[in-house]
Scaffold this motif. Structure first.
Motif, PDB file in Angstrom:
ATOM      1  N   GLU A 159       6.955  24.189 -59.162  1.00 31.01           N
ATOM      2  CA  GLU A 159       5.912  23.285 -59.648  1.00 31.01           C
ATOM      3  C   GLU A 159       6.518  21.965 -60.125  1.00 31.01           C
ATOM      4  O   GLU A 159       5.971  20.886 -59.871  1.00 31.01           O
ATOM      5  CB  GLU A 159       5.146  23.949 -60.793  1.00 31.01           C
ATOM      6  N   PHE A 160       7.662  22.062 -60.795  1.00 25.08           N
ATOM      7  CA  PHE A 160       8.323  20.851 -61.272  1.00 25.08           C
ATOM      8  C   PHE A 160       8.792  19.993 -60.097  1.00 25.08           C
ATOM      9  O   PHE A 160       8.641  18.770 -60.102  1.00 25.08           O
ATOM     10  CB  PHE A 160       9.508  21.225 -62.159  1.00 25.08           C
ATOM     11  N   ARG A 161       9.337  20.629 -59.073  1.00 27.95           N
ATOM     12  CA  ARG A 161       9.779  19.882 -57.889  1.00 27.95           C
ATOM     13  C   ARG A 161       8.596  19.215 -57.197  1.00 27.95           C
ATOM     14  O   ARG A 161       8.721  18.094 -56.681  1.00 27.95           O
ATOM     15  CB  ARG A 161      10.504  20.818 -56.932  1.00 27.95           C
ATOM     16  N   ALA A 162       7.459  19.900 -57.173  1.00 27.00           N
ATOM     17  CA  ALA A 162       6.264  19.302 -56.559  1.00 27.00           C
ATOM     18  C   ALA A 162       5.834  18.053 -57.327  1.00 27.00           C
ATOM     19  O   ALA A 162       5.413  17.051 -56.726  1.00 27.00           O
ATOM     20  CB  ALA A 162       5.138  20.326 -56.530  1.00 27.00           C
ATOM     21  N   ARG A 163       5.944  18.086 -58.657  1.00 32.28           N
ATOM     22  CA  ARG A 163       5.594  16.907 -59.451  1.00 32.28           C
ATOM     23  C   ARG A 163       6.572  15.766 -59.201  1.00 32.28           C
ATOM     24  O   ARG A 163       6.180  14.601 -59.121  1.00 32.28           O
ATOM     25  CB  ARG A 163       5.578  17.271 -60.937  1.00 32.28           C
ATOM     26  N   LEU A 164       7.857  16.095 -59.058  1.00 32.47           N
ATOM     27  CA  LEU A 164       8.832  15.052 -58.729  1.00 32.47           C
ATOM     28  C   LEU A 164       8.530  14.442 -57.364  1.00 32.47           C
ATOM     29  O   LEU A 164       8.625  13.219 -57.188  1.00 32.47           O
ATOM     30  CB  LEU A 164      10.248  15.638 -58.741  1.00 32.47           C
ATOM     31  N   ALA A 165       8.187  15.291 -56.391  1.00 35.96           N
ATOM     32  CA  ALA A 165       7.871  14.788 -55.052  1.00 35.96           C
ATOM     33  C   ALA A 165       6.632  13.901 -55.086  1.00 35.96           C
ATOM     34  O   ALA A 165       6.584  12.856 -54.418  1.00 35.96           O
ATOM     35  CB  ALA A 165       7.674  15.960 -54.095  1.00 35.96           C
TER      36      ALA A 165
ATOM     37  N   SER B 136      -0.330   3.702 -43.586  1.00 35.79           N
ATOM     38  CA  SER B 136       0.962   3.798 -42.898  1.00 35.79           C
ATOM     39  C   SER B 136       2.080   4.091 -43.889  1.00 35.79           C
ATOM     40  O   SER B 136       2.988   4.895 -43.615  1.00 35.79           O
ATOM     41  CB  SER B 136       1.254   2.503 -42.154  1.00 35.79           C
ATOM     42  N   ALA B 137       2.025   3.443 -45.053  1.00 36.59           N
ATOM     43  CA  ALA B 137       3.057   3.658 -46.070  1.00 36.59           C
ATOM     44  C   ALA B 137       3.051   5.103 -46.543  1.00 36.59           C
ATOM     45  O   ALA B 137       4.113   5.722 -46.723  1.00 36.59           O
ATOM     46  CB  ALA B 137       2.832   2.718 -47.245  1.00 36.59           C
ATOM     47  N   ARG B 138       1.861   5.687 -46.734  1.00 42.19           N
ATOM     48  CA  ARG B 138       1.795   7.076 -47.195  1.00 42.19           C
ATOM     49  C   ARG B 138       2.311   8.027 -46.120  1.00 42.19           C
ATOM     50  O   ARG B 138       2.975   9.032 -46.429  1.00 42.19           O
ATOM     51  CB  ARG B 138       0.364   7.428 -47.599  1.00 42.19           C
ATOM     52  N   ALA B 139       2.023   7.731 -44.868  1.00 40.08           N
ATOM     53  CA  ALA B 139       2.530   8.582 -43.783  1.00 40.08           C
ATOM     54  C   ALA B 139       4.049   8.537 -43.731  1.00 40.08           C
ATOM     55  O   ALA B 139       4.714   9.573 -43.569  1.00 40.08           O
ATOM     56  CB  ALA B 139       1.933   8.130 -42.459  1.00 40.08           C
ATOM     57  N   VAL B 140       4.622   7.337 -43.891  1.00 36.92           N
ATOM     58  CA  VAL B 140       6.081   7.212 -43.908  1.00 36.92           C
ATOM     59  C   VAL B 140       6.666   7.968 -45.092  1.00 36.92           C
ATOM     60  O   VAL B 140       7.646   8.706 -44.961  1.00 36.92           O
ATOM     61  CB  VAL B 140       6.482   5.722 -43.962  1.00 36.92           C
ATOM     62  N   ALA B 141       6.050   7.799 -46.273  1.00 43.65           N
ATOM     63  CA  ALA B 141       6.558   8.451 -47.479  1.00 43.65           C
ATOM     64  C   ALA B 141       6.532   9.967 -47.342  1.00 43.65           C
ATOM     65  O   ALA B 141       7.507  10.655 -47.673  1.00 43.65           O
ATOM     66  CB  ALA B 141       5.735   8.009 -48.688  1.00 43.65           C
ATOM     67  N   GLN B 142       5.448  10.511 -46.851  1.00 39.41           N
ATOM     68  CA  GLN B 142       5.344  11.958 -46.705  1.00 39.41           C
ATOM     69  C   GLN B 142       6.338  12.489 -45.693  1.00 39.41           C
ATOM     70  O   GLN B 142       6.953  13.546 -45.900  1.00 39.41           O
ATOM     71  CB  GLN B 142       3.920  12.328 -46.297  1.00 39.41           C
TER      72      GLN B 142
ATOM     73  N   ASP C 175      11.019  15.689 -44.615  1.00 43.21           N
ATOM     74  CA  ASP C 175      12.201  15.884 -43.772  1.00 43.21           C
ATOM     75  C   ASP C 175      13.505  15.685 -44.522  1.00 43.21           C
ATOM     76  O   ASP C 175      14.549  16.221 -44.113  1.00 43.21           O
ATOM     77  CB  ASP C 175      12.163  14.934 -42.568  1.00 43.21           C
ATOM     78  N   GLY C 176      13.451  14.913 -45.621  1.00 47.64           N
ATOM     79  CA  GLY C 176      14.669  14.633 -46.360  1.00 47.64           C
ATOM     80  C   GLY C 176      15.626  13.705 -45.637  1.00 47.64           C
ATOM     81  O   GLY C 176      16.815  13.665 -45.958  1.00 47.64           O
ATOM     82  N   ARG C 177      15.148  12.949 -44.654  1.00 43.83           N
ATOM     83  CA  ARG C 177      16.001  12.037 -43.887  1.00 43.83           C
ATOM     84  C   ARG C 177      15.725  10.606 -44.333  1.00 43.83           C
ATOM     85  O   ARG C 177      14.659  10.047 -44.069  1.00 43.83           O
ATOM     86  CB  ARG C 177      15.730  12.186 -42.385  1.00 43.83           C
ATOM     87  N   LEU C 178      16.703  10.032 -45.005  1.00 43.06           N
ATOM     88  CA  LEU C 178      16.538   8.678 -45.515  1.00 43.06           C
ATOM     89  C   LEU C 178      16.566   7.644 -44.392  1.00 43.06           C
ATOM     90  O   LEU C 178      16.024   6.547 -44.540  1.00 43.06           O
ATOM     91  CB  LEU C 178      17.635   8.358 -46.530  1.00 43.06           C
ATOM     92  N   ASP C 179      17.209   7.995 -43.256  1.00 46.98           N
ATOM     93  CA  ASP C 179      17.274   7.012 -42.171  1.00 46.98           C
ATOM     94  C   ASP C 179      15.884   6.722 -41.602  1.00 46.98           C
ATOM     95  O   ASP C 179      15.638   5.657 -41.040  1.00 46.98           O
ATOM     96  CB  ASP C 179      18.216   7.498 -41.066  1.00 46.98           C
TER      97      ASP C 179
END
Length: 626
Positions: A172-178, A263-269, A274-278
């Motif tokens: 739950e804490f990780r979900a709040r951070l995300a 578009s920004a929300r799609a990129v963020a999600q 995926d955890g890929r910063l690139d």
């Protein structure tokens, strides 16, 4: 089943808390039985840790147990060392008061479960030294018995309840951070700054809540403390990005978004899943402001490091000071409470020494315990009456026990069995959502006032005076809290003054470096909550806390430019920094001077500083208000 549910609703218990209460009552009874059958004096002291060490999450339970033991050993070591030196009653009383004052102040500065160790270090010294003052021949043995009982209680409650105590909800804490990372990332990609009104307060409050929740989620393990370092780094990086966004908004109020919100929300999600910063690079490359891009990358790198097993690179150095002490603590309040509790404990202990009675010892212990506890309550004015009601209930039940049951007890087994229904009742009260707050004090005062020992003390005067001493100590603590001003603007004023000090120090030429800028960011977490609660209706509710972050970042930029600037530019930057260094004494004058300098020089950073300071003036005026 229907009757059970009805009874549970009446008692404020569900099925889970019912069985938790049963286990807690069994742990309390077992601790008392072990200490009694080992013939440890004042065996009822073994029950006291049970009521406070028990926690809803396993990490907190283990953390409390560890720090209770550490605090107990530190306080006992001080007490026994002072007894061994034997400097005389006057010196012992003075040293005890000073010790209590120091640890009371320290516990208000420490973060999370660490403060529990500080509290026990102070209390245990009083528990150890008071018997030696009142009963010099028998005091050391009694003090050692109390320490042994504390260790027994901690061990028993940990072993009995730990296996059934759930772990903290890390997912739950990780979900709040995300969710926080997604919201801030969308804000950055759409350049939705400055944030407006409730949006800003909501976002900063969530950051402050996550900072507080992190201490609970990571408690109880060394790996947890390593995670806490990475969580702190992410929160600080998030505040840094918000500061850069606000700075950019002041510099270019009509800036264009890098992406539309969808578009920004799609990129963020996609990036967060995926955890890929690139995958973020194409979007961040469209952000025009280089400082915003750099801050955005730092935030995402710190977020990616949250899931790493190794220490995150660039997470910042966490010294022992930053691990133990909260950056959100109110130092002035800690100092005042330390002085008050130390002096009041010294006076009460002096009275106890002069009276040489059991009631005097209970009065001194009560003043020390209630004084330390009241200062750390989240809402002391609201909880003080509940605490006092708990004390009254505990003393009343103990008085009935001593008059009606205790005189008929002759063996250790009878003593142990006589206390079992009261301990089980205390466990149910402790777990009930209706009585949980006053039940702690009721249970503690029942144990102190019951004096469940053999042979029983049946003198009516001793029974009544001991109970009245505890009620008097609780009444004094409650009265002091209730007499405090209702208006929280006092707290807001002190925090606003601290913010002005941080910003002014950052502008002075002797500033040490980036740690001060980080301190400004951390100070925003405490300020965001206290100023919102304490500010009055009107213009003061329309300030922007992100403006303080933007001003801090801009001051840091001005300092960097000053080192390599040409002579005319250097003079303007120096004048601007000197004006900002005067924020605490005269914020309006500093703003006027900075406005004059900005009008004479077409400098983007100076314009940003002027705009941020103008938005921040209502807060700084709170700090100067009489």
């Amino acid at each position: 089943m229907g009757m059970f549910q009805t009874l549970g609703r009446t008692l404020g218990l569900d099925r889970r808390t019912f069985w938790e209460a049963v286990r807690l009552g069994c742990a309390a009874w077992l601790a008392f039985a072990i200490a009694t059958f080992l013939h440890i004096e004042n065996a009822y002291w073994a029950v006291m840790p049970v009521w406070v060490v028990s926690q809803p999450a396993r990490g907190l339970l283990i953390g409390r147990a560890v720090f209770r033991v550490v605090g107990t050993l530190v306080g006992a070591a001080f007490g026994f060392a002072l007894m061994w030196l034997d400097p005389g009653p006057a010196v012992v009383l003075a040293c005890l008061g000073l010790w209590i004052a120091v640890w009371t102040a320290v516990l208000h500065l420490m973060r999370g479960v660490h403060s529990y160790g500080a509290m026990l270090a102070g209390m245990t010294a009083a528990v150890v030294l008071l018997p030696s003052l009142l009963h010099p021949a028998h005091g050391p043995a009694l003090a050692m018995a109390r320490v042994e009982c504390t260790l027994i209680g901690v061990l028993v409650v940990t072993l009995v309840t730990a296996l059934w105590t759930p772990r903290s909800s890390v997912e739950e804490f990780r979900a709040r951070l995300a969710a926080l990372a997604e919201e801030v990332l969308v804000t950055a990609l759409t350049m939705q700054a400055p944030l407006r009104g409730s949006d800003e307060r909501r976002l900063l409050k969530e950051i402050a809540d996550l900072q507080a929740a992190a201490a609970q989620v990571t408690a109880g393990s060394m790996s947890g403390y390593r995670r806490l370092r990475r969580i702190d780094a992410f929160i600080v990086a998030t505040l840094g990005l918000l500061a850069q966004l606000q700075r950019h908004a002041f510099a270019a109020p009509s800036g264009h978004p890098a992406l539309e919100e969808a578009s920004a929300r799609a990129v963020a999600q996609r990036v967060l899943q995926d955890g890929r910063l690139d995958a973020l690079a194409p979007a961040t490359d469209r952000v025009q402001d280089a400082d915003v891009r750099a801050a955005l990358r730092r935030m995402m790198e710190s977020y990616a490091a949250l899931g790493a097993e190794a220490e995150a690179a660039g997470g910042g150095q966490r010294t022992l000071r930053t691990v133990l002490f909260s950056p959100l603590a109110d130092r002035r309040k800690a100092l005042l409470l330390g002085i008050f509790t130390g002096i009041s404990t010294t006076l009460a202990a002096t009275i106890a020494f002069l009276l040489a009675s059991n009631a005097g010892e209970l009065l001194a212990l009560g003043v020390c315990i209630f004084g330390m506890v009241m200062g750390v309550l989240p809402a002391p004015r609201r909880m003080a009456p509940l605490m006092f009601c708990g004390v009254l209930a505990g003393v009343a039940i103990a008085t009935l026990y001593r008059f009606g049951i205790q005189p008929h007890i002759a063996t250790p087994l009878e003593l142990v069995m006589s206390l079992s229904p009261f301990l089980m009742l205390g466990a149910f009260a402790r777990l009930s959502r209706r009585t949980a707050i006053p039940a702690i004090d009721a249970n503690m005062c029942f144990l102190l006032a019951s004096q469940a020992v053999l042979p029983a003390v049946t003198d009516a005067r001793d029974i009544l005076s001991g109970g009245l001493a505890l009620i008097l100590a609780a009444g004094l603590a409650t009265t002091v809290v209730r007499l405090l001003p209702r208006n929280r603007i006092g707290t807001a004023r002190r925090l606003a003054q601290a913010l002005a000090d941080d910003l002014a120090r950052l502008a002075r030429p002797d500033t040490r470096g980036t740690s001060d800028a980080e301190q400004v960011r951390r100070g925003m977490m405490r300020l965001s909550i206290h100023l919102e609660r304490g500010s009055r209706r009107g213009a003061e509710r329309r300030w922007s806390l992100l403006s303080a972050l933007a001003l801090g970042e801009t001051i840091a930029r001005l300092r960097l430019r000053l080192a390599s600037a040409a002579a005319p530019e250097q003079a303007a930057l120096t004048d601007a920094l000197e004006a900002l260094a005067d924020l605490r004494r005269d914020p309006d004058g500093a703003a006027a001077r900075l406005g004059t300098i900005t009008a004479a020089h077409a400098d983007g950073d100076l314009r940003v500083a002027q705009a941020a300071l103008t938005a921040l003036l209502p807060v700084l005026r709170i700090g100067r208000s009489a």
